[in-house]
Design an enzyme around this catalytic site. Structure first.
Site, PDB file in Angstrom:
ATOM      1  N   LYS A   9       0.856  -1.212   0.000  1.00  0.00           N
ATOM      2  CA  LYS A   9       0.000   0.000   0.000  1.00  0.00           C
ATOM      3  C   LYS A   9       0.876   1.240   0.000  1.00  0.00           C
ATOM      4  O   LYS A   9       1.989   1.246   0.544  1.00  0.00           O
ATOM      5  CB  LYS A   9      -0.982   0.019   1.171  1.00  0.00           C
ATOM      6  CG  LYS A   9      -0.458   0.316   2.578  1.00  0.00           C
ATOM      7  CD  LYS A   9      -0.417   1.772   2.965  1.00  0.00           C
ATOM      8  CE  LYS A   9       0.795   2.055   3.764  1.00  0.00           C
ATOM      9  NZ  LYS A   9       1.272   2.723   4.687  1.00  0.00           N
ATOM     10  N   ASP A 138      -2.933  -1.127   9.677  1.00  0.00           N
ATOM     11  CA  ASP A 138      -3.091  -1.184   8.216  1.00  0.00           C
ATOM     12  C   ASP A 138      -3.785  -2.466   7.737  1.00  0.00           C
ATOM     13  O   ASP A 138      -4.104  -2.582   6.553  1.00  0.00           O
ATOM     14  CB  ASP A 138      -1.712  -1.122   7.526  1.00  0.00           C
ATOM     15  CG  ASP A 138      -1.103   0.272   7.600  1.00  0.00           C
ATOM     16  OD1 ASP A 138      -1.849   1.240   7.795  1.00  0.00           O
ATOM     17  OD2 ASP A 138       0.136   0.375   7.448  1.00  0.00           O
TER      18      ASP A 138
HETATM   19  P1  ATP Z   1       3.672  -0.308   7.886  1.00  0.00           P
HETATM   20  O1  ATP Z   1       3.642   0.510   6.631  1.00  0.00           O
HETATM   21  O2  ATP Z   1       2.388  -1.068   8.151  1.00  0.00           O
HETATM   22  O3  ATP Z   1       4.195   0.428   9.087  1.00  0.00           O
HETATM   23  P2  ATP Z   1       6.140  -1.447   7.039  1.00  0.00           P
HETATM   24  O4  ATP Z   1       6.044  -1.641   5.555  1.00  0.00           O
HETATM   25  O5  ATP Z   1       6.833  -0.203   7.469  1.00  0.00           O
HETATM   26  O6  ATP Z   1       4.696  -1.505   7.639  1.00  0.00           O
HETATM   27  P3  ATP Z   1       6.812  -4.197   7.416  1.00  0.00           P
HETATM   28  O7  ATP Z   1       7.405  -4.528   6.094  1.00  0.00           O
HETATM   29  O8  ATP Z   1       5.459  -4.708   7.701  1.00  0.00           O
HETATM   30  O9  ATP Z   1       6.865  -2.622   7.700  1.00  0.00           O
HETATM   31  O10 ATP Z   1       7.871  -4.703   8.498  1.00  0.00           O
HETATM   32  C1  ATP Z   1       8.036  -4.127   9.789  1.00  0.00           C
HETATM   33  C2  ATP Z   1       8.700  -5.164  10.697  1.00  0.00           C
HETATM   34  O11 ATP Z   1       7.759  -6.197  10.948  1.00  0.00           O
HETATM   35  C3  ATP Z   1       9.914  -5.834  10.059  1.00  0.00           C
HETATM   36  O12 ATP Z   1      11.065  -5.263  10.559  1.00  0.00           O
HETATM   37  C4  ATP Z   1       9.778  -7.314  10.395  1.00  0.00           C
HETATM   38  O13 ATP Z   1      10.733  -7.733  11.351  1.00  0.00           O
HETATM   39  C5  ATP Z   1       8.391  -7.474  11.012  1.00  0.00           C
HETATM   40  N1  ATP Z   1       7.520  -8.416  10.252  1.00  0.00           N
HETATM   41  C6  ATP Z   1       6.659  -9.272  10.806  1.00  0.00           C
HETATM   42  N2  ATP Z   1       5.995  -9.957   9.881  1.00  0.00           N
HETATM   43  C7  ATP Z   1       6.428  -9.539   8.675  1.00  0.00           C
HETATM   44  C8  ATP Z   1       6.115  -9.890   7.335  1.00  0.00           C
HETATM   45  N3  ATP Z   1       5.209 -10.845   7.047  1.00  0.00           N
HETATM   46  N4  ATP Z   1       6.732  -9.224   6.346  1.00  0.00           N
HETATM   47  C9  ATP Z   1       7.636  -8.257   6.643  1.00  0.00           C
HETATM   48  N5  ATP Z   1       7.994  -7.915   7.892  1.00  0.00           N
HETATM   49  C10 ATP Z   1       7.398  -8.536   8.914  1.00  0.00           C
END
Ligand code: ATP
Length: 296
Positions: A9, A138
């Site tokens: 997203k 989210d």
């Molecule tokens: P958001 O935009 O919702 O804040 P994000 O894109 O910044 O999310 P994610 O890629 O979801 O962040 O990852 C954040 C942390 O969550 C990572 O550092 C990882 O250790 C942990 N994590 C747990 N499950 C997952 C997953 N399925 N995919 C990626 N990271 C994950």
């Protein structure tokens, strides 16, 4: 067995409008799923004892145990529906991690959609979203996908016209900042959001533009409050935005609390040359397009 797309997203509009006593922030956001996605394979076999096994390909740093949001989504689903059995999840990661692209939330949402379908839909989509909200702000949006106006702490979703088709370049380089740190900076800047924010007409302007298919006009209403605090400490954000702008992006912005950025392009050639320029400067970069809602 089911294979689900878990689309990243981006936030085309993201404002923080309040802070609750428990420290959670109220947001107003126009969210959009894009074609950059993980592939999530889920299998479920009823059994006397529950076990969840998660494997991944594409990103070795990601936890594959109960710290993984996809793993926790499976556990929550089984608890909520009173089922027991063996769940197997394979995550093929393509979405950069901790980048503000909701990769973990998208994976969790895909597991919820897949398990609900494999178990003959014991939960309605609204119930699935309520379950998703207990995993992360989210997740409810990632269950439905498409374009939505999101409010509250992420649990309130209003239908929104589909984003007019265009080419998007999503890019990311360097370490992300922690989301709680970014909210803390905004709290300081906006005195803890104690004063209710004035109603903001920008999301409605975007809605009106999209209803008439006017993508380019809508770009002037895009906004991300986190751009006031994150680029000051994460210098890659402005550097990558500058590359997008010099490659003729109609708009270049940070997504979520960063560090990922995206550019909106009217033509494929410009998007592809932006992508090449970004890769040439050591960024992960992808040409993609807006996606509609998942068929639920
Ligand atoms: P958001 O935009 O919702 O804040 P994000 O894109 O910044 O999310 P994610 O890629 O979801 O962040 O990852 C954040 C942390 O969550 C990572 O550092 C990882 O250790 C942990 N994590 C747990 N499950 C997952 C997953 N399925 N995919 C990626 N990271 C994950």
């Amino acid at each position: 067995m089911r294979v689900e797309r878990a689309n990243a997203k981006i936030n085309l509009y993201l404002n923080v409008v309040g802070r609750r006593e428990n420290g959670y922030h109220d947001i107003v956001s126009v969210m959009q799923t894009v074609s950059l996605c993980d592939l999530v394979t889920v299998d479920f076999a009823p059994a006397e004892h529950t076990s969840i096994c998660l494997q991944s390909s594409g990103n070795v740093e990601m936890p594959t145990d109960c710290r993984n949001l996809a793993w926790r989504a499976a556990e929550k689903f089984l608890q909520a529906t009173g089922r027991r059995g063996e769940v197997r999840i394979i995550l093929e990661k393509h979405i950069p991690m901790a980048a503000g692209l909701a990769g973990g939330s998208a994976d969790a949402a895909a597991v919820l959609r897949a398990l609900n379908a494999l178990c003959c839909n014991p939960l309605t989509v609204d119930e699935l979203c309520t379950l998703g909200a207990s995993l992360g702000a989210d997740v409810p949006f990632c269950i439905r996908g498409g374009s939505a106006l999101v409010g509250g702490i992420g649990e309130r979703m209003e239908d929104f016209p589909a984003m007019p088709q265009c080419f998007l370049v999503v890019a990311c380089r360097g370490e992300g900042v922690s989301t709680p740190w970014a909210y803390g900076e905004l709290d300081q800047k906006y005195s803890g959001f104690v004063e209710p924010a004035a109603a903001d007409s920008e999301p409605e302007q975007i809605r009106t533009c999209w209803e008439r298919g006017a993508l380019l006009d809508s770009c002037t209403h895009f906004f991300n409050l986190f751009e006031e605090v994150v680029p000051a400490v994460q210098k890659d954000v402005d550097a990558l935005k500058a590359i997008l702008q010099s490659a003729s992006a109609v708009r270049a912005m940070m997504s979520g609390s960063g560090p990922s950025v995206f550019g909106v392009f009217a033509c494929r050639e410009d998007a592809e040359s932006a992508c090449l320029a970004l890769r040439g400067s050591d960024a992960a970069a992808f040409v993609c397009h807006p996606c509609g809602k998942y068929p639920l």
